[in-house]
Design an enzyme around this catalytic site. Sequence first.
Site, mmCIF file in Angstrom:
data_model
loop_
_atom_site.group_PDB
_atom_site.id
_atom_site.type_symbol
_atom_site.label_atom_id
_atom_site.label_comp_id
_atom_site.label_asym_id
_atom_site.label_seq_id
_atom_site.Cartn_x
_atom_site.Cartn_y
_atom_site.Cartn_z
ATOM 1 N N GLY A 1 79.194 41.109 145.873
ATOM 2 C CA GLY A 1 77.692 41.894 145.679
ATOM 3 C C GLY A 1 79.014 43.083 145.570
ATOM 4 N N GLU A 2 77.707 44.831 145.551
ATOM 5 C CA GLU A 2 78.445 46.335 145.910
ATOM 6 C C GLU A 2 79.116 46.070 144.267
ATOM 7 O OE1 GLU A 2 80.121 46.819 149.182
ATOM 8 O OE2 GLU A 2 78.483 46.003 150.724
#
Length: 361
Positions: free
Chosen positions: A314-315
């Site tokens: 993610g991120e």
Amino acid sequence: MLNEVLKGIEGLDNDMILKAKNRVDSLAKPLGSLGKLEDIAIRLSGITGNMFNNIDKKCVIIMSSDNGVEEEGVASAPQCVTLLQTKNFIKGTTGVATLAKSNGTDLMVFDVGINSDEVVEGVINRKISKGTKNIYKEPAMTYEEAKKSLEIGIEAVKIAKEKGYKILGVGEMGIGNTTTSAAVLKALIGCETSQVVGKGGGINNASFEKKKRIVEEVVKKHNINFDDPIDIISKVGGYDIGAMTGVFLGAAFYRIPVVIDGFISVVAALLANRLNPLVKEFCFTSHKSQEIGYELAIKELGLDPMLDLNMRLGEGSGCPIAFSVIDFATAMMNNMATFEEGNIDNSYLEDVKDEECYIVL
């Protein structure tokens, strides 16, 4: 703002797409031999209206927010990690930050709902409230708050455009947001809970079973209007998901190519595309996330992941990687010689243009 954007999105420039395809087919190579790079270059031309493009100024927009459902024990990390990692984005020490630095990608980080009064230097403060409510007990937010989250995402793209960014990625930070994303996806497409709930950042079996039960129940209990993506966000989503949805809408409105990261990012892209089905034309994928719901969401969107790297961070971490691939596509279009420029007789291609075959030069 939101209604103006939804009504103002226009499709790709089909005339430029045809010109770009003709240019790609005239390059000194076997037809189609550069595969997805050709498709990327052609669609990029359709987005910008320009035959030749560059993405020298790149940015991943990250939306940080806390999710009330975290208190149910559905995440491996405590809620304070949302704030800590948001600080680390600015320090340049997170996964997405280190990948971004490697190819000159900037980060633009927004606080849309971190459960803290702390003001972090370098983070754009658009806090709606200190986290959403616990979706297991009550709706995440009001309908107006959901709309506000979308408009923050649209504003983020406007800021990025004014700063001269030519391509965007969409990332997030919010402990508990794989739970909210799973609930949103289940509400959007009506699938089995087991098809959308994964272990996120890593939880034990007991927490995993609880997470599945919570997602199953919340989609039933809040009187969701399943035909209204904004209502879905307000009932079982998060400020991060709403703002990311707004980024995809804004990118389509301002005609800036935008890259999808992983599970949470693709759910936001799907929400945006439900609000306006032209949105996906402006989206490029990055990697095939290992989070279980990704495959359903990307299939529903009608796109294919560019890469499979067994990632699930993610991120926005997949976006800088995809930017490099898109850079390669622009290099092909901008710098590769045509048959004519290379003084190569390409008459032999006439016999194979309409056939499925490959030629080795």
